[in-house]
Design a protein around this motif. Structure first.
Motif, mmCIF file in Angstrom:
data_model
loop_
_atom_site.group_PDB
_atom_site.id
_atom_site.type_symbol
_atom_site.label_atom_id
_atom_site.label_comp_id
_atom_site.label_asym_id
_atom_site.label_seq_id
_atom_site.Cartn_x
_atom_site.Cartn_y
_atom_site.Cartn_z
ATOM 1 N N SER A 241 39.998 42.910 33.379
ATOM 2 C CA SER A 241 39.729 42.604 31.947
ATOM 3 C C SER A 241 39.145 41.186 31.678
ATOM 4 N N GLY A 242 39.686 40.185 32.772
ATOM 5 C CA GLY A 242 39.230 39.019 32.525
ATOM 6 C C GLY A 242 40.325 38.058 32.229
ATOM 7 N N LYS A 243 41.633 38.350 32.623
ATOM 8 C CA LYS A 243 42.643 37.605 32.466
ATOM 9 C C LYS A 243 42.692 36.062 33.160
ATOM 10 N N THR A 244 42.367 36.100 34.308
ATOM 11 C CA THR A 244 42.095 34.817 34.954
ATOM 12 C C THR A 244 41.289 34.107 34.504
ATOM 13 N N THR A 245 40.187 34.623 34.411
ATOM 14 C CA THR A 245 38.710 33.495 33.493
ATOM 15 C C THR A 245 39.484 33.036 32.419
ATOM 16 N N MET A 246 40.052 33.858 31.409
ATOM 17 C CA MET A 246 40.750 33.328 30.197
ATOM 18 C C MET A 246 41.746 32.400 30.327
ATOM 19 N N LEU A 247 42.564 32.496 31.547
ATOM 20 C CA LEU A 247 43.683 31.533 31.801
ATOM 21 C C LEU A 247 42.916 30.322 32.138
ATOM 22 N N ASN A 248 42.031 30.380 32.845
ATOM 23 C CA ASN A 248 41.202 29.298 33.518
ATOM 24 C C ASN A 248 40.637 28.446 31.996
ATOM 25 N N CYS A 249 39.754 28.948 31.296
ATOM 26 C CA CYS A 249 39.680 28.596 29.948
ATOM 27 C C CYS A 249 40.584 27.964 29.038
ATOM 28 N N ILE A 263 51.423 28.178 39.851
ATOM 29 C CA ILE A 263 52.116 29.072 40.974
ATOM 30 C C ILE A 263 51.320 30.514 40.999
ATOM 31 N N GLU A 264 51.031 30.809 42.268
ATOM 32 C CA GLU A 264 50.138 31.864 42.349
ATOM 33 C C GLU A 264 50.413 32.751 43.728
ATOM 34 N N ASP A 265 50.201 33.832 43.558
ATOM 35 C CA ASP A 265 50.470 34.732 44.688
ATOM 36 C C ASP A 265 49.256 34.534 45.736
ATOM 37 N N SER A 266 48.208 34.638 45.043
ATOM 38 C CA SER A 266 46.898 34.227 45.987
ATOM 39 C C SER A 266 46.138 33.156 45.085
ATOM 40 N N ALA A 267 45.728 31.970 45.626
ATOM 41 C CA ALA A 267 45.316 30.850 44.701
ATOM 42 C C ALA A 267 43.976 31.281 44.029
ATOM 43 N N GLU A 268 43.845 31.346 42.715
ATOM 44 C CA GLU A 268 42.649 31.931 42.117
ATOM 45 C C GLU A 268 42.229 30.673 41.152
ATOM 46 N N LEU A 269 43.405 30.060 40.353
ATOM 47 C CA LEU A 269 42.896 29.182 39.468
ATOM 48 C C LEU A 269 42.193 27.941 39.906
ATOM 49 N N SER A 270 41.260 27.432 38.937
ATOM 50 C CA SER A 270 40.454 26.306 39.130
ATOM 51 C C SER A 270 40.544 25.321 38.163
ATOM 52 N N VAL A 311 51.608 30.041 35.631
ATOM 53 C CA VAL A 311 52.009 31.375 36.429
ATOM 54 C C VAL A 311 50.626 32.000 36.490
ATOM 55 N N GLY A 312 50.109 32.304 37.800
ATOM 56 C CA GLY A 312 48.821 32.908 37.769
ATOM 57 C C GLY A 312 49.159 34.349 37.384
ATOM 58 N N GLU A 313 50.095 35.057 37.666
ATOM 59 C CA GLU A 313 50.399 36.452 37.375
ATOM 60 C C GLU A 313 51.766 36.401 37.417
ATOM 61 N N VAL A 314 52.503 37.009 36.357
ATOM 62 C CA VAL A 314 53.803 37.178 36.307
ATOM 63 C C VAL A 314 54.061 38.733 36.718
ATOM 64 N N ARG A 315 54.840 39.056 37.766
ATOM 65 C CA ARG A 315 54.870 40.152 38.317
ATOM 66 C C ARG A 315 56.231 40.795 38.797
ATOM 67 N N GLY A 316 57.211 39.751 38.708
ATOM 68 C CA GLY A 316 58.670 40.194 39.273
ATOM 69 C C GLY A 316 59.829 39.548 38.913
ATOM 70 N N ALA A 317 60.555 39.144 39.674
ATOM 71 C CA ALA A 317 61.967 38.487 39.058
ATOM 72 C C ALA A 317 61.651 37.008 38.770
ATOM 73 N N GLU A 318 60.540 36.366 39.057
ATOM 74 C CA GLU A 318 60.311 35.193 38.557
ATOM 75 C C GLU A 318 60.430 35.059 37.191
ATOM 76 N N VAL A 319 60.217 36.349 36.261
ATOM 77 C CA VAL A 319 60.321 36.123 35.085
ATOM 78 C C VAL A 319 61.308 35.410 34.298
#
Length: 458
Positions: A241-249, A263-270, A311-319
């Motif tokens: 849906s474009g979540k990472t793009t919106m986070l970058n913006c 903090i990312e599971d697989s680095a994508e942010l720029s 946080v690139g994507e909240v997906r587990g206990a790190e919440v």
């Protein structure tokens, strides 16, 4: 006539439209005979390269130098056997062999097309791409499953990951930040499967989203204000849906004098700010040891004196640790979460808390969420393939056992155009933000007319 000469002559007689289809690595059934000739030539030259070059050392060289060495070696091989290739065929041959040795083989040309956002490989003989939000099948093919496995292994080994029968699933990334997921037999029944979520060479900026109609200029002004006022923001939406793009913006609105830790599971942010520390998780090794989770990184980040945590994507206990950080001095933090609506995002946060194994009363969980989060930006991919900001909602505290939420802006659909495009307008809900006083205290002010009921923005 030599074998290479005969194959070369067949290849040079190939019609121009067919030559273009070969660049993708696959061929139509009606062209099988001519395609076989070119494939034999490519295989013969490819095998000879291993006799003249130390191929294992090419990846350690500068890209330009490695490319130059391969081009020179291929030219020498063709000259030795008697060159009968046209310039077009020779250029294509050199390009495809370089892609095999240094790039992603048949997939390399797809990575040059900036309109392609997803590349989906279903076994060696089927490749789909997504363009403008729609899936299209290509004529790209790999020689066999072993060829596809070679490309997958090259990708994951570059980032220190592995994929084999003992670890048949892997997430990795390309140098440009594109996200890779691979799953191989025995889990994938029809051969190795590879999914590439592409990130274009040009980083999307918020103005690009305005030009595409994904967001209204007035809403951009609002988002700029709340980021600078250090409100905690979560971007929610479905897959693609474009979540990472919106986070970058959104991250572009963070002042350049602040220290940011991602903090990312697989680095994508720029991020474009000068003071950025990027952290990435690490999977377990062959012995099942050495794993570093997002929760471990969040805990460590709190000792790194960050002004903002992303946080690139909240997906587990790190919440747990992320929400505690947001409500204990690390305000202005950002993140994304998979959810179809802002209300669903709150439910997802609760669910992740429960699945972490820590026993916390429901009311305490909701109080933690209400005190930590301020805004939720919901993005979605619509039926016509476009991506839009659907809602901007704010958390307004708790009432009884419920987290109070109110929508500030929304994209309201009005119909479907003749070409299938979704029609609609961005409108205000008529509710002035609960955080208006906080914005004014930070020296920021928004025009009250922006929140006028049913005011069309954009």
């Amino acid at each position: 006539m030599k074998l290479v000469d005969r194959i070369s002559q067949q290849s040079s007689q190939t019609p121009a439209p067919f030559q273009r289809s070969l660049i993708g690595g696959g061929a139509k059934k009606t062209k099988d005979v001519k395609s076989e000739g070119f494939s034999q030539l490519k295989l013969a030259v490819h095998n000879r390269l291993f006799e003249t070059l130390d191929v294992s050392r090419l990846e350690s060289l500068e890209p330009g130098l490695a490319s130059s060495k391969v081009t020179t070696a291929i030219t020498d091989i063709l000259n030795e056997d008697g060159r009968l290739l046209t310039d077009i065929d020779k250029s294509r041959l050199v390009e495809e062999i370089k892609n095999e040795l240094l790039g992603l083989g048949p997939l390399e040309p797809l990575l040059w097309d900036e309109e392609i956002t997803d590349i989906l490989v279903n076994g060696h003989g089927q490749v789909y791409v997504e363009k403008r939000g729609k899936l299209h099948q290509t004529d790209v093919k790999f020689q066999d499953d072993a060829h596809l496995m070679l490309i997958i292994d090259r990708i994951v080994s570059q980032v220190g990951r592995r994929v084999d029968e003992s670890s048949p699933m892997v997430d990795a990334r390309l140098p440009d930040g594109s996200r890779i997921n691979a799953i191989i037999p025995p889990l994938a029944l029809d051969g190795p499967s590879l999914s590439i979520r592409r990130f274009g060479k040009r980083r999307f900026e918020i103005q690009d989203l305005v030009d595409k109609g994904s967001i209204a200029p007035e809403i951009v002004e609002f988002l700029d204000t709340i980021v600078k006022a250090r409100l905690n923001i979560i971007v929610c939406g479905g897959t693609g849906s474009g979540k990472t793009t919106m986070l970058n913006c959104l991250s572009a609105f963070v002042p350049s004098d602040e220290r940011i830790v991602t903090i990312e599971d697989s680095a994508e942010l720029s991020l474009q700010q000068p003071h950025v520390v990027r952290l990435e998780t690490r999977p377990a090794n062959v012995e099942g040891k050495g794993e570093v989770s997002q929760r471990d990184l969040v805990k460590n980040t709190l000792r790194m004196r960050p002004d903002r945590i992303i946080v690139g994507e909240v997906r587990g206990a790190e919440v747990f640790d992320m929400l505690q950080a947001m409500s204990t001095g690390h305000d202005g933090s950002l993140g994304t979460i998979h959810a179809n609506t802002p209300r669903d995002a709150l439910g997802r946060l609760e669910m992740m808390m429960l699945l972490s194994g820590i026993s916390v009363p429901q009311r305490a969980m909701r109080q933690q969420i209400a005190s930590a989060l301020n805004m939720i930006v919901h993005v979605s991919r619509l039926s016509d393939g476009t991506r839009k900001v659907m809602k901007i909602s704010e958390i307004a505290g708790m009432e009884g056992e419920m987290v109070m939420m109110q929508d500030l802006f929304e994209f309201k659909r009005t119909g479907v155009g003749p070409g299938g495009q979704v029609l609609g307008n961005f409108v205000a809900a008529g509710i002035r933000s609960t955080y208006s006083q906080r914005l004014e205290a930070a020296g920021l002010r928004l025009d009250g007319r922006l929140f006028r009921a049913n005011a069309v923005v954009g």
